[in-house]
Design a protein around this motif. Structure first.
Motif, PDB file in Angstrom:
ATOM      1  N   ASN A  76      17.448   9.985  66.258  1.00  0.00           N
ATOM      2  CA  ASN A  76      18.906   9.832  66.296  1.00  0.00           C
ATOM      3  C   ASN A  76      19.509  10.218  67.647  1.00  0.00           C
ATOM      4  O   ASN A  76      20.733  10.194  67.807  1.00  0.00           O
ATOM      5  N   CYS A  77      18.680  10.585  68.610  1.00  0.00           N
ATOM      6  CA  CYS A  77      19.182  11.015  69.917  1.00  0.00           C
ATOM      7  C   CYS A  77      19.757   9.816  70.684  1.00  0.00           C
ATOM      8  O   CYS A  77      19.041   8.851  70.944  1.00  0.00           O
ATOM      9  N   PRO A  78      21.050   9.862  71.044  1.00  0.00           N
ATOM     10  CA  PRO A  78      21.642   8.712  71.740  1.00  0.00           C
ATOM     11  C   PRO A  78      21.057   8.480  73.127  1.00  0.00           C
ATOM     12  O   PRO A  78      21.175   7.392  73.678  1.00  0.00           O
ATOM     13  N   GLN A  79      20.416   9.497  73.678  1.00  0.00           N
ATOM     14  CA  GLN A  79      19.826   9.362  75.000  1.00  0.00           C
ATOM     15  C   GLN A  79      18.325   9.051  74.938  1.00  0.00           C
ATOM     16  O   GLN A  79      17.667   8.955  75.962  1.00  0.00           O
ATOM     17  N   GLY A  80      17.796   8.989  73.757  1.00  0.00           N
ATOM     18  CA  GLY A  80      16.374   8.675  73.607  1.00  0.00           C
ATOM     19  C   GLY A  80      15.441   9.736  74.185  1.00  0.00           C
ATOM     20  O   GLY A  80      14.332   9.420  74.639  1.00  0.00           O
ATOM     21  N   VAL A  81      15.883  10.978  74.163  1.00  0.00           N
ATOM     22  CA  VAL A  81      15.022  12.055  74.683  1.00  0.00           C
ATOM     23  C   VAL A  81      13.844  12.262  73.722  1.00  0.00           C
ATOM     24  O   VAL A  81      14.032  12.280  72.507  1.00  0.00           O
ATOM     25  N   LYS A  82      12.657  12.388  74.291  1.00  0.00           N
ATOM     26  CA  LYS A  82      11.483  12.638  73.448  1.00  0.00           C
ATOM     27  C   LYS A  82      11.449  14.133  73.128  1.00  0.00           C
ATOM     28  O   LYS A  82      10.674  14.909  73.712  1.00  0.00           O
ATOM     29  N   ILE A  83      12.300  14.510  72.205  1.00  0.00           N
ATOM     30  CA  ILE A  83      12.550  15.928  71.931  1.00  0.00           C
ATOM     31  C   ILE A  83      11.282  16.664  71.503  1.00  0.00           C
ATOM     32  O   ILE A  83      10.984  17.750  71.999  1.00  0.00           O
ATOM     33  N   THR A  84      10.511  16.067  70.608  1.00  0.00           N
ATOM     34  CA  THR A  84       9.324  16.793  70.121  1.00  0.00           C
ATOM     35  C   THR A  84       8.299  16.988  71.245  1.00  0.00           C
ATOM     36  O   THR A  84       7.595  17.994  71.264  1.00  0.00           O
ATOM     37  N   GLU A  85       8.263  16.042  72.184  1.00  0.00           N
ATOM     38  CA  GLU A  85       7.320  16.221  73.295  1.00  0.00           C
ATOM     39  C   GLU A  85       7.752  17.384  74.187  1.00  0.00           C
ATOM     40  O   GLU A  85       6.911  18.126  74.696  1.00  0.00           O
ATOM     41  N   VAL A  86       9.071  17.524  74.370  1.00  0.00           N
ATOM     42  CA  VAL A  86       9.559  18.642  75.179  1.00  0.00           C
ATOM     43  C   VAL A  86       9.242  19.967  74.489  1.00  0.00           C
ATOM     44  O   VAL A  86       8.779  20.924  75.116  1.00  0.00           O
ATOM     45  N   ILE A  87       9.460  19.998  73.182  1.00  0.00           N
ATOM     46  CA  ILE A  87       9.168  21.238  72.438  1.00  0.00           C
ATOM     47  C   ILE A  87       7.673  21.569  72.555  1.00  0.00           C
ATOM     48  O   ILE A  87       7.282  22.715  72.783  1.00  0.00           O
ATOM     49  N   ARG A  88       6.827  20.560  72.427  1.00  0.00           N
ATOM     50  CA  ARG A  88       5.382  20.799  72.555  1.00  0.00           C
ATOM     51  C   ARG A  88       5.034  21.336  73.934  1.00  0.00           C
ATOM     52  O   ARG A  88       4.219  22.250  74.075  1.00  0.00           O
ATOM     53  N   LEU A  89       5.671  20.761  74.963  1.00  0.00           N
ATOM     54  CA  LEU A  89       5.400  21.232  76.330  1.00  0.00           C
ATOM     55  C   LEU A  89       5.798  22.697  76.495  1.00  0.00           C
ATOM     56  O   LEU A  89       5.087  23.481  77.127  1.00  0.00           O
ATOM     57  N   LEU A  90       6.943  23.045  75.921  1.00  0.00           N
ATOM     58  CA  LEU A  90       7.383  24.444  76.019  1.00  0.00           C
ATOM     59  C   LEU A  90       6.404  25.363  75.281  1.00  0.00           C
ATOM     60  O   LEU A  90       6.129  26.480  75.713  1.00  0.00           O
ATOM     61  N   ARG A  91       5.872  24.878  74.182  1.00  0.00           N
ATOM     62  CA  ARG A  91       4.876  25.670  73.449  1.00  0.00           C
ATOM     63  C   ARG A  91       3.601  25.843  74.277  1.00  0.00           C
ATOM     64  O   ARG A  91       2.983  26.902  74.253  1.00  0.00           O
ATOM     65  N   VAL A  92       3.224  24.774  74.960  1.00  0.00           N
ATOM     66  CA  VAL A  92       2.029  24.882  75.821  1.00  0.00           C
ATOM     67  C   VAL A  92       2.255  25.998  76.835  1.00  0.00           C
ATOM     68  O   VAL A  92       1.403  26.873  77.042  1.00  0.00           O
ATOM     69  N   TYR A  93       3.446  25.985  77.424  1.00  0.00           N
ATOM     70  CA  TYR A  93       3.776  26.984  78.438  1.00  0.00           C
ATOM     71  C   TYR A  93       3.729  28.401  77.839  1.00  0.00           C
ATOM     72  O   TYR A  93       3.095  29.305  78.384  1.00  0.00           O
ATOM     73  N   LEU A  94       4.388  28.571  76.696  1.00  0.00           N
ATOM     74  CA  LEU A  94       4.443  29.901  76.079  1.00  0.00           C
ATOM     75  C   LEU A  94       3.071  30.348  75.571  1.00  0.00           C
ATOM     76  O   LEU A  94       2.695  31.511  75.709  1.00  0.00           O
ATOM     77  N   ALA A  95       2.325  29.408  75.002  1.00  0.00           N
ATOM     78  CA  ALA A  95       1.011  29.773  74.457  1.00  0.00           C
ATOM     79  C   ALA A  95       0.068  30.206  75.569  1.00  0.00           C
ATOM     80  O   ALA A  95      -0.700  31.162  75.412  1.00  0.00           O
ATOM     81  N   GLU A  96       0.151  29.539  76.702  1.00  0.00           N
ATOM     82  CA  GLU A  96      -0.714  29.921  77.823  1.00  0.00           C
ATOM     83  C   GLU A  96      -0.350  31.325  78.301  1.00  0.00           C
ATOM     84  O   GLU A  96      -1.214  32.107  78.679  1.00  0.00           O
ATOM     85  N   GLU A  97       0.931  31.607  78.276  1.00  0.00           N
ATOM     86  CA  GLU A  97       1.367  32.945  78.672  1.00  0.00           C
ATOM     87  C   GLU A  97       0.888  33.975  77.640  1.00  0.00           C
ATOM     88  O   GLU A  97       0.338  35.019  77.982  1.00  0.00           O
ATOM     89  N   ASP A  98       1.073  33.624  76.358  1.00  0.00           N
ATOM     90  CA  ASP A  98       0.664  34.535  75.286  1.00  0.00           C
ATOM     91  C   ASP A  98      -0.827  34.836  75.329  1.00  0.00           C
ATOM     92  O   ASP A  98      -1.273  35.949  75.115  1.00  0.00           O
ATOM     93  N   LEU A  99      -1.585  33.787  75.555  1.00  0.00           N
ATOM     94  CA  LEU A  99      -3.037  33.948  75.490  1.00  0.00           C
ATOM     95  C   LEU A  99      -3.638  34.214  76.868  1.00  0.00           C
ATOM     96  O   LEU A  99      -4.847  34.237  77.036  1.00  0.00           O
ATOM     97  N   GLU A 100      -2.731  34.348  77.847  1.00  0.00           N
ATOM     98  CA  GLU A 100      -3.132  34.680  79.217  1.00  0.00           C
ATOM     99  C   GLU A 100      -4.196  33.744  79.753  1.00  0.00           C
ATOM    100  O   GLU A 100      -5.212  34.167  80.293  1.00  0.00           O
ATOM    101  N   VAL A 101      -3.960  32.451  79.547  1.00  0.00           N
ATOM    102  CA  VAL A 101      -4.953  31.496  80.061  1.00  0.00           C
ATOM    103  C   VAL A 101      -4.456  30.776  81.313  1.00  0.00           C
ATOM    104  O   VAL A 101      -5.199  30.020  81.916  1.00  0.00           O
ATOM    105  N   ARG A 102      -3.158  31.016  81.681  1.00  0.00           N
ATOM    106  CA  ARG A 102      -2.659  30.332  82.874  1.00  0.00           C
ATOM    107  C   ARG A 102      -3.011  31.132  84.117  1.00  0.00           C
ATOM    108  O   ARG A 102      -2.858  32.335  84.139  1.00  0.00           O
ATOM    109  N   SER A 103      -3.481  30.422  85.147  1.00  0.00           N
ATOM    110  CA  SER A 103      -3.892  31.133  86.357  1.00  0.00           C
ATOM    111  C   SER A 103      -2.671  31.452  87.205  1.00  0.00           C
ATOM    112  O   SER A 103      -1.646  30.819  87.082  1.00  0.00           O
TER     113      SER A 103
END
Lengths: 103, 319
Positions: A76-103
Motif C-alpha cells: 500500500n506504499c504510495p512510493q513503492g518503498v520495499k519496506i520489508t527489505e529495508v527492515i531486513r537490512l537494518l536487522r542484518v546491521y543490528l544482528a552483526e553488531e549483536d553477534l559481533e561479527v562485523r569487522s
C-alpha cells in the motif's frame, strides 16, 4: 542530543545493497496499517536510518525485530518503498553488531 | 535486549553447527514419509522445508530456551557459550497435544503426496539430505549463517540431480523463488508450489470436501509475496466448497501473528486472537489456512467450538 552520521548508509551501499527508504515521503500509510500498531514503524525508523542515527536505531531494536514482514504496508506504499527489505537490512546491521561479527 | 541477543546467538549457532535453527532428531523430520515409497532424490522432488515437522516442537523448544535466555543475567550470557556443546533441542519431548498435532501435520504432508500422484506427478524426496531452507535466519538478518545454510541446501539439490522443487508452504516457496536466485548466479531450478500443480494439473480430479461453512484466512506470504490468491479458492470451488471471507482478505489479509512467535510470543498470541475474532464475525464455521504457521498460531488461540483446518485436510478424493 541525537548524533547523526548521514554517510552511515554507505555501509549498505558498499555491499551493493540500497537503503531504499530514501523514497519514503513520510505519509504514514505504513504506520496506520501496521498490524502491530507500533508507532515507530516503519517511517520513523526510516528517518533514523537515512540520517544515520545509530543510537536511535539501537534504542528501537525491539520494534525493528517485531516487524512481521507481512508486507501489508509495502503493497500500500504510495512510493513503492520495499519496506520489508529495508527492515531486513537494518536487522542484518543490528544482528552483526549483536553477534559481533562485523569487522 | 539481552534476550534478543541471546536468542539470535542460539539460532545462529544452531544453524552454523547443526544445520537447523531448532535441531531435532533426523527421524522426526523424515518419519512422515514412511511407507509412501518416495524415491530418494530424482529430477522432481517434494521439498517440505521442515515447517510442518518443526511446529509441534516449537512451544516445547521455546519453553526450554526461555529457561536459558530469560534466566538470570549470568545464565542469559552463558547460554550462547553452552549451546555449541549442549544441544537442548534434542531433549524436547512432546506432550499428548503436540503428538496429536504432529500426526495432523504428517497427514497434511502425506495428503500433498497423494494429491500430486493423482495429478500425475511422482515426486522424489531427499529424506535426511533435505536441509532446512534458513527462513528464520533470513528474516532475522542472520545473513552469514543464512548463506551458509543456503549453500548446503543447493549442494544437496545438485548432488541428487534435482531440477524441479515442489514446495508445500509459502515461506519456503518465497525463499527459494525470490531469494536463492539472487544468491546463486547459476540457480536454474524450477520452484513450484503444490497449489499451483493442483490448480493446473488437477482440473480432472474428483475432489470433494466435507459439507460445512468455511471461513477463509489468506497467508500474507502467498498473497503479497507470491501472488497466489485465486488458485486455492478455485480448487475449493471444484471440490464443491464455499467460503466466507473476512473484510481483510486477499491482498489486504491480516497477519496471523506467527512471524512474531520466535522473539515475541505474546504479540503473536494477541494478533492471532484478533484475527480469530475477525473470522468469527462471519458466523460459526471452520477456519481454513494455507500456511502451517498460520494454522499453528490460529489453532493455538481457538476456542473449544472453533475448528482450524489446513487446506489439504479439508479436501477429499473420491475413489
Amino acid at each position: 542530543m541525537i548524533r547523526l552520521r548521514p554517510e552511515w548508509r554507505k555501509i549498505f551501499e558498499a555491499r551493493g545493497r540500497d537503503l531504499d527508504a530514501r523514497r519514503c515521503f513520510n505519509c504514514g500509510t505504513c504506520t496506520t496499517l501496521c498490524p502491530l500498531g507500533l508507532k515507530v514503524l516503519p517511517r520513523e525508523i526510516f528517518r533514523y536510518a537515512l540520517l544515520g542515527a545509530e543510537e536511535k536505531l539501537r534504542e528501537n531494536r525491539e520494534a525493528i525485530y517485531a516487524c512481521l514482514l507481512c508486507r501489508l504496508c509495502e503493497v500500500n506504499c504510495p512510493q513503492g518503498v520495499k519496506i520489508t527489505e529495508v527492515i531486513r537490512l537494518l536487522r542484518v546491521y543490528l544482528a552483526e553488531e549483536d553477534l559481533e561479527v562485523r569487522s | 535486549m539481552a534476550e534478543i541477543r541471546s536468542r539470535l546467538a542460539l539460532l545462529s549457532q544452531n544453524l552454523r553447527y547443526r544445520a537447523h535453527v531448532f535441531p531435532l532428531p533426523a527421524r522426526s523430520l523424515v518419519s512422515w514419509a514412511e511407507g509412501l515409497g518416495l524415491a530418494r532424490g530424482g529430477k522432481t522432488i517434494l521439498y517440505t522445508g521442515h515447517l510442518y515437522q518443526l511446529l509441534p516442537y516449537l512451544r516445547v523448544l521455546r519453553e526450554r530456551e526461555q529457561g536459558l535466555v530469560r534466566g538470570k543475567d549470568w545464565l542469559s550470557r552463558l547460554a550462547p557459550v553452552l549451546n555449541p556443546w549442549i544441544n537442548v533441542s534434542r531433549l524436547a519431548i512432546l506432550g499428548r497435544e503436540e503428538r496429536r498435532l504432529q500426526e495432523y501435520y504428517t497427514g497434511v504432508l502425506r495428503g500433498v503426496v497423494k494429491l500430486l500422484r493423482k495429478c500425475g506427478v511422482e515426486p522424489g524426496y531427499l529424506y535426511e539430505k533435505e536441509y532446512y531452507p534458513g527462513t528464520l535466519a533470513y528474516d532475522l538478518g542472520l545473513e552469514g549463517v543464512f548463506e551458509l545454510q543456503a549453500r548446503r541446501v543447493v549442494r544437496a539439490f545438485r548432488e541428487a540431480g534435482v531440477r524441479t522443487i515442489i514446495t508445500v508452504d509459502p515461506h519456503s516457496t518465497a525463499l527459494l523463488r525470490e531469494v536463492y536466485p539472487q544468491l546463486f548466479p547459476d540457480w536454474d531450478f524450477e520452484v513450484r508450489s503444490y497449489l499451483e500443480i493442483l490448480f493446473h494439473q488437477g482440473r480432472h480430479l474428483p475432489l470433494r470436501g466435507e459439507e460445512g461453512v468455511y471461513l477463509w484466512h489468506d497467508s500474507c506470504v502467498y498473497v503479497r509475496y507470491l501472488g497466489v490468491v485465486e488458485e486455492p479458492r478455485e480448487i475449493l470451488k471444484r471440490a464443491g466448497l464455499e467460503i466466507r471471507e473476512p473484510r481483510f482478505s486477499r491482498e489486504i489479509t491480516r497477519c496471523c501473528g506467527g512471524p512474531a512467535e520466535t522473539l515475541f510470543p505474546e504479540k503473536a498470541g494477541e494478533l492471532a486472537r484478533a484475527r480469530m475474532e475477525e473470522l468469527s464475525t462471519l458466523g460459526p464455521g471452520t477456519v481454513i489456512t494455507l500456511c502451517p504457521i498460520c494454522h499453528f498460531n490460529l489453532r493455538a488461540v481457538s476456542g473449544p467450538d472453533q475448528r482450524v483446518e489446513d487446506f489439504v485436510r479439508v479436501l477429499r478424493l473420491e475413489e
